[in-house]
Design a protein around this motif. Structure first.
Motif, PDB file in Angstrom:
ATOM      1  N   CYS A 398       0.821  -1.213   0.000  1.00 43.09           N
ATOM      2  CA  CYS A 398       0.000   0.000   0.000  1.00 43.09           C
ATOM      3  C   CYS A 398       0.859   1.269   0.000  1.00 43.09           C
ATOM      4  CB  CYS A 398      -0.940   0.005   1.204  1.00 43.09           C
ATOM      5  SG  CYS A 398      -2.186  -1.301   1.151  1.00 43.09           S
ATOM      6  N   ASN A 401       3.002   1.416  -3.550  1.00 43.10           N
ATOM      7  CA  ASN A 401       2.025   1.700  -4.621  1.00 43.10           C
ATOM      8  C   ASN A 401       2.655   1.635  -6.017  1.00 43.10           C
ATOM      9  OD1 ASN A 401      -0.426   2.312  -5.776  1.00 43.10           O
ATOM     10  ND2 ASN A 401      -0.274   4.511  -5.448  1.00 43.10           N
ATOM     11  N   PRO A 498      -8.364   0.729   0.822  1.00 46.25           N
ATOM     12  CA  PRO A 498      -7.287   1.172  -0.076  1.00 46.25           C
ATOM     13  C   PRO A 498      -7.813   1.989  -1.257  1.00 46.25           C
ATOM     14  CG  PRO A 498      -7.161  -1.196   0.365  1.00 46.25           C
ATOM     15  CD  PRO A 498      -8.480  -0.730   0.869  1.00 46.25           C
ATOM     16  N   ASP A 499      -6.903   2.742  -1.885  1.00 47.93           N
ATOM     17  CA  ASP A 499      -7.239   3.475  -3.096  1.00 47.93           C
ATOM     18  C   ASP A 499      -7.601   2.499  -4.215  1.00 47.93           C
ATOM     19  OD1 ASP A 499      -6.662   5.865  -1.859  1.00 47.93           O
ATOM     20  OD2 ASP A 499      -4.548   5.807  -2.437  1.00 47.93           O
ATOM     21  N   GLU A 501      -6.419   2.014  -7.211  1.00 49.49           N
ATOM     22  CA  GLU A 501      -5.274   1.357  -7.850  1.00 49.49           C
ATOM     23  C   GLU A 501      -4.703   0.261  -6.958  1.00 49.49           C
ATOM     24  OE1 GLU A 501      -2.255   3.968  -9.236  1.00 49.49           O
ATOM     25  OE2 GLU A 501      -3.592   5.119 -10.532  1.00 49.49           O
ATOM     26  N   ILE A 502      -4.593   0.551  -5.655  1.00 49.04           N
ATOM     27  CA  ILE A 502      -4.063  -0.455  -4.723  1.00 49.04           C
ATOM     28  C   ILE A 502      -5.060  -1.608  -4.582  1.00 49.04           C
ATOM     29  CG2 ILE A 502      -3.350  -0.862  -2.344  1.00 49.04           C
ATOM     30  CD1 ILE A 502      -2.372   2.033  -2.252  1.00 49.04           C
ATOM     31  N   THR A 505      -4.490  -3.929  -7.374  1.00 50.52           N
ATOM     32  CA  THR A 505      -3.290  -4.735  -7.140  1.00 50.52           C
ATOM     33  C   THR A 505      -3.582  -5.867  -6.163  1.00 50.52           C
ATOM     34  OG1 THR A 505      -1.836  -2.849  -7.558  1.00 50.52           O
ATOM     35  CG2 THR A 505      -0.911  -4.674  -6.284  1.00 50.52           C
TER      36      THR A 505
END
Length: 795
Positions: A398, A401, A498-499, A501-502, A505
């Motif tokens: 995280c 990133n 989490p965001d 994008e994270i 992932t």
């Protein structure tokens, strides 16, 4: 005896839910009315903030996705959700709020709802209650005629809000409101308290003719306003209450508690559309009776592992009739865990499921009673196991990133798919290695369950050499580690969602991990991927080596551990005077199973370390000690450590965690001082000796495993509640048993009967009758205690 029992009745409250998203947020209030500001949400019990999301990037429709759960340790009137716009150069600006009265929470329980945001008006932000006495006094005037005094006594207030995190300086005003207004009268200011004792009486002279008019007209009111004295600034409104004078028409003395209300009785002004907030809420209030009331039901449930067949047991019947309600299994699991009856019960239930499983590759794949029980057990017992195993690598993912997108259709401009694939592969290897090397942190209870599953699977499918692994890996990887990687905030591995994008992932890592940990041929594993890019990515791993690493997880020597994350608190400096802001400093408090420490900055070197084994007591501190709320003390071999938590929820959690890790200490005290030692004496009992024994008994702490500190009475009350709400299904199950026992021919089960697992109708019927009798008696006990309705105006 009845009075003693009533004193032991507990009202326990908890709130679970999710702040999902906002939509079409309107302009913020104040001079800066920009739309696209970064926003965050907070949760408040009355006016005390107890939860805050992280700040989300500029959007008028942000997705928060924040789960929350906390016990509510005090009475409250209103639950509020605020949306704020983050400001760099000034205080955060309110966008709007959703306020739900406590009595209305049940309307929204368990389901998602959209709520319109309303403006945040300082005059509507009130909490607390005031104790008033009103009466009529006859007096003789100077000219000798008979007159009347309307008398108002302001006795005390409770639960007034904090102002800027500190106790307020309250005072009250009282006046008569109506066509003929009176002068306003004012109490003295009480310093630094949320529960002021006023005990001041005010007289309003009125002639008899006017009084007759006032006693018959609802327009004539007593109005009591509460204010916070701000000295040089404008005083802050804390709330008001209005009482009709006509209340004295039939009773010349009236004494009651009144909840404080917003100014003008909460009249709302028309406002712009501020947007809406999607929330999911589950509020639970349990009325827990004395322990003796729950003994019959508890004993019947604890006998479940010994009942043959297991489907005739009370615990299995609960799971059967509450099949659609996933949360119904949790209190039963907690009860069985506390009494060390979980392993034999889940083994019997798993054996029953395996008897109905025809192929080894479908073992424990459904959402059955066995899988639900084991899922809940892993979440309870394996909480610290997850923290030790996954938190460091999840934090790294995280915080760093790195780009890991490998779907060609989702690549950003300038992204290199090969670089992204390498980044993702490194993360997967780190997560996988953390799991396969985690045997020293796995709780023994989980190992006992997995050992039983392996044995049962081998017995059911003796010709399959891999079934003993697949039976366990389906839980460990698919239902435990993969889920925690996918949603780390739900397992307290991260404080916030989490965001995007994270999250993407973590989704890719989770998919790979659950496939690496599963058993089966390579072709079957590859066919499980619908996406070509995942198919190609998985082939880059050496599967045989991964399988060997997975096997080691289940055979190494296992033991547990415990860690509690850091939190910011206010710590009182040692050896200072009793009062003063400088006496308190911000520190980061940390507790492990070995030591308690505080730090100037998070993650930095400890300023002070206290060995857990040297802690003698952990108790609440009276508000009067330092004129601060939410304080607790850690008594050890040196001077006590005085700490102020961020809010009431955090204070309760600190007391629970510290109480658990110190419960087995040999030097625990039997008594403690609820206040501090200053000016040569203890402020609570006035004893002058610094080493005098405490004047109040210490809180009793159950001796149990750290992860298994369970309130059995509360869990049994929850089970009773679920059984009562499914009374119709219990009756249908009884009818099914009676029908099956009487009719000896080929069974032609009705549709509702087929939903139940009934192997032995007579045994099941007997258990159902026992349940029915116990439930009727328990309901009678509830009814006895609910007969005495609270009198209006009582505390």
């Amino acid at each position: 005896m009845a009075e003693e029992d009533d004193a032991r009745i507990r009202i326990l409250q908890s709130l679970r839910g999710k702040i999902c998203e906002a939509k079409n947020l309107g302009p913020v209030s104040g001079p800066n009315r920009q739309r696209d500001l970064c926003t965050f949400c907070t949760i408040s019990l009355d006016q005390e903030e107890v939860f805050r999301t992280k700040v989300f990037d500029k959007s008028v429709s942000p997705f928060y996705g924040e789960d929350f759960y906390f016990e509510i340790p005090r009475p409250f009137q209103c639950l509020s959700f605020y949306v704020y716009a983050k400001s760099v150069f000034q205080r955060d600006l309110p966008v709007g709020k959703v306020s739900i009265r406590k009595d209305d929470l049940c309307k929204y329980s368990g389901k998602e709802h959209w709520f319109s945001l309303h403006p945040v008006d300082p005059n509507s932000e009130v909490q607390g209650k005031v104790h008033l006495e009103m009466r009529l006094n006859e007096v003789i005037t100077e000219n000798g005629s008979l007159g009347q005094h309307l008398v108002v006594r302001i006795i005390e207030c409770k639960e007034l809000p904090l102002i800027s995190g500190q106790n307020c300086d309250p005072y009250a005003t009282v006046s008569l409101v109506g066509p003929a207004r009176s002068d306003q009268k004012k109490t003295k200011v009480k310093k630094k308290t949320s529960n002021p004792q006023f005990e001041e009486t005010f007289f309003f002279e009125v002639n008899s003719a006017t009084l007759i008019c006032w006693l018959s007209d609802i327009l004539y009111l007593y109005r009591v306003d509460l204010w916070n004295n701000e000295n040089l600034a404008q005083d802050v409104f804390l709330g008001e209450t209005r009482v009709p004078v006509k209340i004295l028409r039939n009773d010349h003395i009236h004494k009651a508690w009144y909840l404080l209300q917003p100014k003008g009785n909460g009249s709302k002004s028309k406002s712009d559309d501020l947007g809406s907030l999607r929330l999911k809420l589950t509020y639970i209030e349990d009325t827990v009776l004395p322990s003796a009331c729950y003994t019959p039901l508890c004993n019947l449930l604890l006998k479940s592992p010994d009942v043959k067949p297991i489907s005739a047991s009370a615990a299995h019947i609960l799971g059967d009739i509450c099949r659609e309600r996933y949360e119904a299994v949790l209190p039963m699991v907690r009860l069985l865990l506390h009494h060390n009856r979980f392993v034999p019960f889940v083994s019997a239930v798993a054996a029953l499921e395996l008897d109905n499983t025809q192929e080894a590759n479908t073992i424990f794949r459904g959402n059955s009673l066995a899988t639900r029980c084991i899922d809940d057990m892993m979440k309870i017992v394996g909480k610290n196991y997850l923290a030790v195993t996954l938190k460091p690598v999840i934090d790294e993912i995280c915080d760093s990133n790195k780009a890991c997108e490998i779907d060609p259709n989702k690549l950003k401009e300038g992204d290199n798919v090969e670089v992204n694939k390498e980044n993702l592969q490194v993360y997967v290897q780190k997560v996988f290695s953390s799991i396969t090397q985690s045997s020293s942190s796995c709780p023994p209870l989980m190992c006992d369950v997995f050992r039983s599953l392996r044995h049962l699977a081998c017995k059911r499918f003796p010709g399959d050499p891999h079934v003993q692994y697949s039976a366990v890996s389906s839980f460990v990887f698919l239902r435990f580690f993969a889920v925690a990687v996918l949603s780390p905030h739900s397992f307290q591995l991260r404080s916030h969602h989490p965001d995007p994008e994270i999250s993407r992932t973590l989704t890719l890592i989770s998919k790979t991990i659950q496939t690496l940990g599963s058993w089966g041929s390579l072709s079957k594993k590859l066919s499980s991927f619908k996406e070509t890019y995942m198919y190609d990515f998985f082939k880059s791993f050496q599967e045989d080596k991964c399988i060997e690493k997975v096997k080691k997880v289940f055979f190494n020597t296992l033991k547990d551990s415990c860690v509690c994350p850091d939190r910011e608190v206010q710590k009182r400096a040692q050896g200072r005077k009793r009062l003063g802001k400088r006496n308190f400093k911000k520190r980061w408090l940390r507790v492990t199973n070995r030591e308690l420490s505080y730090h100037k900055h998070k993650g930095k070197e400890a300023l002070c370390t206290i060995s857990v084994k040297n802690i003698q007591a952990v108790e609440k501190l009276d508000e009067s000690a330092f004129n601060r709320k939410n304080m607790f003390q850690v008594v050890h071999s040196e001077k006590p450590l005085y700490v102020q938590a961020g809010n009431c929820v955090e204070a309760s959690e600190w007391l629970e965690v510290l109480g658990q890790v110190t419960r087995c200490n040999e030097g625990r005290l039997a008594t403690f001082h609820p206040s501090n030692y200053t000016s040569g004496s203890w402020q609570c009992c006035k004893s002058q000796s610094n080493s005098a024994p405490g004047c109040k008994p210490c809180t009793t702490t159950m001796l149990a495993n750290l992860q298994l500190d369970i309130d059995c009475d509360r869990e049994t009350e929850r089970i009773f509640s679920f059984l009562s709400s499914n009374d119709t299904k219990l009756q249908n199950m009884e009818d099914a048993c009676a029908s099956m026992a009487v009719y000896q021919g080929p069974q032609r089960e009705q549709e509702e009967y087929s939903k139940f697992t009934i192997q032995e109708p007579k045994e099941t019927f007997q258990t159902l009758k026992q349940l029915r009798n116990i439930m009727e008696e328990l309901q009678r006990q509830h009814n006895i205690r609910n007969d005495t309705a609270a009198q209006y105006g009582s505390l």
